[in-house]
Design a protein around this motif. Sequence first.
Motif, PDB file in Angstrom:
ATOM      1  N   LEU A 151       0.821  -1.206   0.000  1.00  0.00           N
ATOM      2  CA  LEU A 151       0.000   0.000   0.000  1.00  0.00           C
ATOM      3  C   LEU A 151       0.860   1.264   0.000  1.00  0.00           C
ATOM      4  N   LEU A 152       1.935   1.263   0.777  1.00  0.00           N
ATOM      5  CA  LEU A 152       2.832   2.424   0.785  1.00  0.00           C
ATOM      6  C   LEU A 152       3.453   2.641  -0.593  1.00  0.00           C
ATOM      7  N   ALA A 153       3.896   1.570  -1.227  1.00  0.00           N
ATOM      8  CA  ALA A 153       4.499   1.687  -2.562  1.00  0.00           C
ATOM      9  C   ALA A 153       3.453   2.158  -3.579  1.00  0.00           C
ATOM     10  N   GLY A 154       2.248   1.614  -3.497  1.00  0.00           N
ATOM     11  CA  GLY A 154       1.182   2.034  -4.406  1.00  0.00           C
ATOM     12  C   GLY A 154       0.787   3.483  -4.182  1.00  0.00           C
TER      13      GLY A 154
ATOM     14  N   THR B  76      -7.463   8.269  -5.523  1.00  0.00           N
ATOM     15  CA  THR B  76      -8.585   7.637  -4.829  1.00  0.00           C
ATOM     16  C   THR B  76      -8.098   6.364  -4.132  1.00  0.00           C
ATOM     17  N   VAL B  77      -8.938   5.864  -3.252  1.00  0.00           N
ATOM     18  CA  VAL B  77      -8.663   4.585  -2.582  1.00  0.00           C
ATOM     19  C   VAL B  77      -8.515   3.482  -3.632  1.00  0.00           C
ATOM     20  N   ARG B  78      -9.379   3.507  -4.619  1.00  0.00           N
ATOM     21  CA  ARG B  78      -9.334   2.504  -5.690  1.00  0.00           C
ATOM     22  C   ARG B  78      -7.995   2.582  -6.443  1.00  0.00           C
TER      23      ARG B  78
ATOM     24  N   PHE C 250      -3.840   1.898   8.017  1.00  0.00           N
ATOM     25  CA  PHE C 250      -3.510   3.319   8.146  1.00  0.00           C
ATOM     26  C   PHE C 250      -4.634   4.180   8.717  1.00  0.00           C
ATOM     27  N   GLY C 251      -5.837   3.666   8.742  1.00  0.00           N
ATOM     28  CA  GLY C 251      -6.950   4.425   9.272  1.00  0.00           C
ATOM     29  C   GLY C 251      -7.690   5.227   8.218  1.00  0.00           C
ATOM     30  N   SER C 252      -6.965   5.765   7.259  1.00  0.00           N
ATOM     31  CA  SER C 252      -7.600   6.554   6.203  1.00  0.00           C
ATOM     32  C   SER C 252      -6.673   6.667   5.002  1.00  0.00           C
TER      33      SER C 252
ATOM     34  N   LEU D 194      -1.464   8.334   2.439  1.00  0.00           N
ATOM     35  CA  LEU D 194      -0.755   9.232   1.522  1.00  0.00           C
ATOM     36  C   LEU D 194       0.285  10.058   2.272  1.00  0.00           C
ATOM     37  N   ASN D 195      -0.061  10.536   3.457  1.00  0.00           N
ATOM     38  CA  ASN D 195       0.885  11.334   4.240  1.00  0.00           C
ATOM     39  C   ASN D 195       2.092  10.505   4.656  1.00  0.00           C
ATOM     40  N   GLU D 196       1.855   9.252   5.034  1.00  0.00           N
ATOM     41  CA  GLU D 196       2.972   8.387   5.415  1.00  0.00           C
ATOM     42  C   GLU D 196       3.845   8.052   4.206  1.00  0.00           C
ATOM     43  N   ALA D 197       3.217   7.804   3.063  1.00  0.00           N
ATOM     44  CA  ALA D 197       3.989   7.520   1.840  1.00  0.00           C
ATOM     45  C   ALA D 197       4.846   8.722   1.467  1.00  0.00           C
ATOM     46  N   LEU D 198       4.295   9.914   1.592  1.00  0.00           N
ATOM     47  CA  LEU D 198       5.059  11.125   1.280  1.00  0.00           C
ATOM     48  C   LEU D 198       6.182  11.328   2.287  1.00  0.00           C
ATOM     49  N   ALA D 199       5.911  11.109   3.555  1.00  0.00           N
ATOM     50  CA  ALA D 199       6.951  11.253   4.579  1.00  0.00           C
ATOM     51  C   ALA D 199       8.084  10.258   4.342  1.00  0.00           C
ATOM     52  N   GLU D 200       7.732   9.032   3.996  1.00  0.00           N
ATOM     53  CA  GLU D 200       8.744   8.012   3.706  1.00  0.00           C
ATOM     54  C   GLU D 200       9.595   8.422   2.496  1.00  0.00           C
ATOM     55  N   ALA D 201       8.947   8.920   1.451  1.00  0.00           N
ATOM     56  CA  ALA D 201       9.675   9.368   0.263  1.00  0.00           C
ATOM     57  C   ALA D 201      10.586  10.545   0.593  1.00  0.00           C
TER      58      ALA D 201
END
Length: 188
Positions: A7-10, A24-26, A44-46, A51-58
């Motif tokens: 999910l993080l990679a996607g 979107t979620v889809r 992730f809850g939402s 998206l925020n975690e994926a951006l922070a990781e990047a």
Amino acid sequence: MGNREDLLAGARRCLFEKGYARTTVRDIAAAAGGVSMAAIGYHFGSKEALLNEALAEANREWGAELERALDDAAQPGATPLDRFATNWQAVIDSIGAHRGLWAATFDTLAQAGHDPKTRDQLADKLTEARGGLARLFEHLDEADTAQGRAVGALYQALLTGVAAQYLIDPDHAPTGAELAAALRTITG
């Protein structure tokens, strides 16, 4: 990889390709290899938290890459302004190489103006970013000191402004040498 990592990679792919507000979620579930949309809530809850975690990781990965670039560009014995120019040219080159990351960052910042949860999550990450910049550029280990916070805030403001100029008009964005010349003029 497990569902969380997929999910993080996607989410990262979607951020870079579609942006924050248009993902979107889809979209994320499909980019994650068909992971269930419900898994986003479970892990992730939402969608926004993902998206925020994926951006922070990047951004953390970009920071580590930038640290290596600055180490490679280091010039022993250089004056502080020469070091500043060299460092900022490395930053500018890295912004160009990671245009998708920066476009996603600005898209997320725009979204934060409409979503208090996103704003709060970004505020938490901003403290981490300021501390990292103070350590990266000035080797200030104590980012929780007034000096470390001030230096980190200055570098964060400069980074955000330079990145915005580069995204809008890369041919006329300032170079490291131009930023150093401006600083020389200001401190004259």
